[in-house]
Motif scaffolding. Structure first.
Motif, PDB file in Angstrom:
ATOM      1  N   LEU A 117       0.828  -1.196   0.000  1.00  0.00           N
ATOM      2  CA  LEU A 117       0.000   0.000   0.000  1.00  0.00           C
ATOM      3  C   LEU A 117       0.869   1.256   0.000  1.00  0.00           C
ATOM      4  CD1 LEU A 117      -2.866  -0.877   2.518  1.00  0.00           C
ATOM      5  CD2 LEU A 117      -2.808  -1.177   0.037  1.00  0.00           C
ATOM      6  N   SER A 118       0.342   2.309  -0.571  1.00  0.00           N
ATOM      7  CA  SER A 118       1.050   3.583  -0.595  1.00  0.00           C
ATOM      8  C   SER A 118       0.719   4.382   0.660  1.00  0.00           C
ATOM      9  CB  SER A 118       0.656   4.387  -1.835  1.00  0.00           C
ATOM     10  OG  SER A 118      -0.747   4.612  -1.854  1.00  0.00           O
ATOM     11  N   LYS A 119       1.509   5.427   0.928  1.00  0.00           N
ATOM     12  CA  LYS A 119       1.236   6.292   2.079  1.00  0.00           C
ATOM     13  C   LYS A 119      -0.078   7.032   1.876  1.00  0.00           C
ATOM     14  CE  LYS A 119       6.055   7.182   3.371  1.00  0.00           C
ATOM     15  NZ  LYS A 119       7.080   8.241   3.588  1.00  0.00           N
ATOM     16  N   PRO A 120      -0.829   7.275   2.919  1.00  0.00           N
ATOM     17  CA  PRO A 120      -0.607   6.887   4.319  1.00  0.00           C
ATOM     18  C   PRO A 120      -1.184   5.522   4.668  1.00  0.00           C
ATOM     19  CG  PRO A 120      -2.511   8.302   4.216  1.00  0.00           C
ATOM     20  CD  PRO A 120      -2.014   8.160   2.786  1.00  0.00           C
ATOM     21  N   TYR A 121      -1.758   4.826   3.661  1.00  0.00           N
ATOM     22  CA  TYR A 121      -2.475   3.581   3.940  1.00  0.00           C
ATOM     23  C   TYR A 121      -1.541   2.456   4.372  1.00  0.00           C
ATOM     24  CZ  TYR A 121      -5.993   6.182   1.361  1.00  0.00           C
ATOM     25  OH  TYR A 121      -6.863   7.155   0.937  1.00  0.00           O
ATOM     26  N   LYS A 122      -0.260   2.549   4.007  1.00  0.00           N
ATOM     27  CA  LYS A 122       0.678   1.502   4.362  1.00  0.00           C
ATOM     28  C   LYS A 122       0.814   1.352   5.879  1.00  0.00           C
ATOM     29  CE  LYS A 122       4.892   2.208   3.273  1.00  0.00           C
ATOM     30  NZ  LYS A 122       6.064   2.500   2.446  1.00  0.00           N
ATOM     31  N   VAL A 163      -9.945 -12.582  27.747  1.00  0.00           N
ATOM     32  CA  VAL A 163     -10.040 -13.587  26.677  1.00  0.00           C
ATOM     33  C   VAL A 163     -10.923 -13.066  25.551  1.00  0.00           C
ATOM     34  CG1 VAL A 163     -10.842 -15.899  26.086  1.00  0.00           C
ATOM     35  CG2 VAL A 163      -9.659 -15.514  28.250  1.00  0.00           C
ATOM     36  N   SER A 164     -12.060 -12.486  25.909  1.00  0.00           N
ATOM     37  CA  SER A 164     -12.972 -11.940  24.902  1.00  0.00           C
ATOM     38  C   SER A 164     -12.305 -10.819  24.119  1.00  0.00           C
ATOM     39  CB  SER A 164     -14.242 -11.423  25.576  1.00  0.00           C
ATOM     40  OG  SER A 164     -14.886 -12.438  26.314  1.00  0.00           O
ATOM     41  N   SER A 165     -11.581  -9.954  24.828  1.00  0.00           N
ATOM     42  CA  SER A 165     -10.923  -8.826  24.165  1.00  0.00           C
ATOM     43  C   SER A 165      -9.880  -9.310  23.167  1.00  0.00           C
ATOM     44  CB  SER A 165     -10.264  -7.913  25.208  1.00  0.00           C
ATOM     45  OG  SER A 165     -11.226  -7.376  26.086  1.00  0.00           O
ATOM     46  N   LEU A 166      -9.103 -10.317  23.548  1.00  0.00           N
ATOM     47  CA  LEU A 166      -8.063 -10.826  22.658  1.00  0.00           C
ATOM     48  C   LEU A 166      -8.667 -11.471  21.407  1.00  0.00           C
ATOM     49  CD1 LEU A 166      -5.456 -12.356  25.144  1.00  0.00           C
ATOM     50  CD2 LEU A 166      -5.527 -10.081  24.123  1.00  0.00           C
ATOM     51  N   LEU A 167      -9.773 -12.175  21.591  1.00  0.00           N
ATOM     52  CA  LEU A 167     -10.431 -12.790  20.433  1.00  0.00           C
ATOM     53  C   LEU A 167     -10.999 -11.723  19.497  1.00  0.00           C
ATOM     54  CD1 LEU A 167     -12.289 -15.763  22.154  1.00  0.00           C
ATOM     55  CD2 LEU A 167     -10.340 -15.917  20.591  1.00  0.00           C
ATOM     56  N   VAL A 168     -11.584 -10.683  20.074  1.00  0.00           N
ATOM     57  CA  VAL A 168     -12.145  -9.596  19.265  1.00  0.00           C
ATOM     58  C   VAL A 168     -11.025  -8.871  18.512  1.00  0.00           C
ATOM     59  CG1 VAL A 168     -13.300  -7.363  19.354  1.00  0.00           C
ATOM     60  CG2 VAL A 168     -14.196  -9.280  20.681  1.00  0.00           C
ATOM     61  N   VAL A 169      -9.929  -8.593  19.208  1.00  0.00           N
ATOM     62  CA  VAL A 169      -8.806  -7.904  18.568  1.00  0.00           C
ATOM     63  C   VAL A 169      -8.222  -8.747  17.444  1.00  0.00           C
ATOM     64  CG1 VAL A 169      -6.433  -7.095  18.918  1.00  0.00           C
ATOM     65  CG2 VAL A 169      -8.204  -6.510  20.578  1.00  0.00           C
ATOM     66  N   GLY A 170      -8.051 -10.048  17.685  1.00  0.00           N
ATOM     67  CA  GLY A 170      -7.525 -10.928  16.644  1.00  0.00           C
ATOM     68  C   GLY A 170      -8.411 -10.957  15.422  1.00  0.00           C
ATOM     69  N   THR A 171      -9.721 -11.022  15.646  1.00  0.00           N
ATOM     70  CA  THR A 171     -10.665 -11.015  14.527  1.00  0.00           C
ATOM     71  C   THR A 171     -10.605  -9.697  13.770  1.00  0.00           C
ATOM     72  OG1 THR A 171     -12.154 -12.487  15.758  1.00  0.00           O
ATOM     73  CG2 THR A 171     -13.085 -11.284  13.899  1.00  0.00           C
ATOM     74  N   ALA A 172     -10.518  -8.588  14.512  1.00  0.00           N
ATOM     75  CA  ALA A 172     -10.444  -7.268  13.875  1.00  0.00           C
ATOM     76  C   ALA A 172      -9.195  -7.149  13.008  1.00  0.00           C
ATOM     77  CB  ALA A 172     -10.458  -6.179  14.940  1.00  0.00           C
ATOM     78  N   ILE A 173      -8.071  -7.661  13.497  1.00  0.00           N
ATOM     79  CA  ILE A 173      -6.827  -7.615  12.718  1.00  0.00           C
ATOM     80  C   ILE A 173      -6.986  -8.391  11.415  1.00  0.00           C
ATOM     81  CG2 ILE A 173      -4.397  -8.294  12.673  1.00  0.00           C
ATOM     82  CD1 ILE A 173      -4.356  -7.851  15.719  1.00  0.00           C
ATOM     83  N   ALA A 178      -7.446  -8.338   5.615  1.00  0.00           N
ATOM     84  CA  ALA A 178      -8.142  -8.870   4.438  1.00  0.00           C
ATOM     85  C   ALA A 178      -8.749  -7.749   3.605  1.00  0.00           C
ATOM     86  CB  ALA A 178      -9.230  -9.853   4.878  1.00  0.00           C
ATOM     87  N   VAL A 179      -9.400  -6.793   4.263  1.00  0.00           N
ATOM     88  CA  VAL A 179     -10.010  -5.676   3.531  1.00  0.00           C
ATOM     89  C   VAL A 179      -8.948  -4.839   2.837  1.00  0.00           C
ATOM     90  CG1 VAL A 179     -11.299  -3.516   3.804  1.00  0.00           C
ATOM     91  CG2 VAL A 179     -12.065  -5.578   4.996  1.00  0.00           C
ATOM     92  N   SER A 180      -7.816  -4.611   3.490  1.00  0.00           N
ATOM     93  CA  SER A 180      -6.732  -3.829   2.896  1.00  0.00           C
ATOM     94  C   SER A 180      -6.192  -4.506   1.641  1.00  0.00           C
ATOM     95  CB  SER A 180      -5.603  -3.640   3.912  1.00  0.00           C
ATOM     96  OG  SER A 180      -6.046  -2.938   5.052  1.00  0.00           O
ATOM     97  N   MET A 181      -5.987  -5.824   1.728  1.00  0.00           N
ATOM     98  CA  MET A 181      -5.483  -6.555   0.565  1.00  0.00           C
ATOM     99  C   MET A 181      -6.514  -6.597  -0.556  1.00  0.00           C
ATOM    100  SD  MET A 181      -2.393  -7.260   1.181  1.00  0.00           S
ATOM    101  CE  MET A 181      -2.163  -8.247  -0.310  1.00  0.00           C
ATOM    102  N   LEU A 182      -7.791  -6.717  -0.184  1.00  0.00           N
ATOM    103  CA  LEU A 182      -8.845  -6.722  -1.198  1.00  0.00           C
ATOM    104  C   LEU A 182      -8.903  -5.379  -1.919  1.00  0.00           C
ATOM    105  CD1 LEU A 182     -11.731  -8.612   0.652  1.00  0.00           C
ATOM    106  CD2 LEU A 182     -10.382  -9.436  -1.291  1.00  0.00           C
ATOM    107  N   TRP A 183      -8.756  -4.302  -1.169  1.00  0.00           N
ATOM    108  CA  TRP A 183      -8.745  -2.967  -1.782  1.00  0.00           C
ATOM    109  C   TRP A 183      -7.570  -2.819  -2.737  1.00  0.00           C
ATOM    110  CZ3 TRP A 183      -5.227   1.156  -1.471  1.00  0.00           C
ATOM    111  CH2 TRP A 183      -5.689   2.366  -2.000  1.00  0.00           C
ATOM    112  N   TYR A 184      -6.410  -3.279  -2.317  1.00  0.00           N
ATOM    113  CA  TYR A 184      -5.213  -3.194  -3.169  1.00  0.00           C
ATOM    114  C   TYR A 184      -5.389  -4.026  -4.441  1.00  0.00           C
ATOM    115  CZ  TYR A 184      -0.507  -4.287  -4.806  1.00  0.00           C
ATOM    116  OH  TYR A 184       0.604  -4.493  -5.586  1.00  0.00           O
ATOM    117  N   LEU A 185      -5.869  -5.258  -4.274  1.00  0.00           N
ATOM    118  CA  LEU A 185      -6.044  -6.132  -5.437  1.00  0.00           C
ATOM    119  C   LEU A 185      -7.125  -5.589  -6.363  1.00  0.00           C
ATOM    120  CD1 LEU A 185      -5.809  -9.614  -3.662  1.00  0.00           C
ATOM    121  CD2 LEU A 185      -4.113  -8.586  -5.188  1.00  0.00           C
TER     122      LEU A 185
END
Length: 252
Positions: A117-122, A163-173, A178-185
């Motif tokens: 991705l280009s700046k600032p999205y990188k 535990v809930s917070s870590l699962l939510v954060v992992g899912t968000a990441i 995935a969305v960033s790569m989809l936008w780039y592709l």
């Protein structure tokens, strides 16, 4: 977790853990095959990638041994003594290993986002890696708490929020990457030739599948953890969640 629960319904406790371990061992076999095919097909690849694949496999081996030991202990060593199944020390240690695997995998994909991705999205990649690192620190902390806990019920009650917070954060990441790569592709697809567009379409499909698989699994685990804290279905799902991350890395 009350001791009476184990004597009443072994299907949702030891039985669930056994089923989860079967999936974990099966996925470890796939991960091992993927690692072998990688080294066989691309022997000239960068040493950093080779080291990453090796590190993830070694962690997966330790992860599988920990899960297998706990299932053996619950099913064989303590056979006929369900009331003694109040803690799972080895699975507590597996939490840290799982966190390390997730950090390596999400770190790899975060670096990919940063590079393409280009700046600032990188800097989305930097943000994702920082979150993943914090998540790993939280996993290590949970490991110490799991080993020190007197029983699973106490652990669930005291650390449900973390535990809930870590699962939510992992899912968000996963979703952000995935969305960033989809936008780039998608951007590249609009500028490419027909042959290139076909390849990009395949990459888009792969990105959706890998991102959704880990995200949906983490969400399902979270739902089970919050709605069924008095059984081990959530823990059974946790035994193979890290292997889904390894599979997505080796498939990249």
């Amino acid at each position: 977790m009350s001791s009476g629960l184990f004597s009443v319904d072994l299907g949702t406790t030891i039985g669930a853990l056994q089923i989860g371990s079967l999936f974990a061992i099966f996925l470890f076999g796939i991960v091992t095959l993927q690692a072998y095919l990688y080294y066989d097909a691309i022997p000239e690849d960068r040493w950093t990638y080779k080291a990453l694949v090796a590190a993830v496999w070694i962690l997966e081996l330790g992860h599988t041994v920990g899960v297998s030991y706990e299932v053996y202990n619950a099913s064989i060593t303590l056979y006929g003594k369900p009331n003694e199944l109040t803690t799972f020390k080895a699975l507590g240690a597996v939490i840290a290993i799982s966190g390390a695997i997730t950090l390596l995998v999400q770190g790899f994909f975060s670096l990919r986002v940063y590079r393409v991705l280009s700046k600032p999205y990188k800097y989305i990649g930097v943000f994702c890696f920082a979150l993943s690192f914090i998540r790993t620190v939280g996993s290590i902390y949970l490991t110490f708490q799991a080993v020190a806990a007197r029983n699973v019920a106490q652990y669930n009650k005291e650390w449900q929020w973390l535990v809930s917070s870590l699962l939510v954060v992992g899912t968000a990441i996963d979703i952000i990457i995935a969305v960033s790569m989809l936008w780039y592709l998608g951007e590249k697809r609009g500028k490419g030739l027909m042959r290139v567009s076909t390849v990009i379409d395949r990459l888009i499909g792969f990105t959706i599948r890998t991102g959704l698989l880990t995200s949906i699994s983490a969400v399902a685990l979270l739902i089970c953890f919050l709605t069924m804290p008095d059984n081990l279905i959530w823990l059974a799902m946790y035994t193979f969640l890290a292997k889904l991350y390894s599979n997505s890395l080796y498939s990249a």
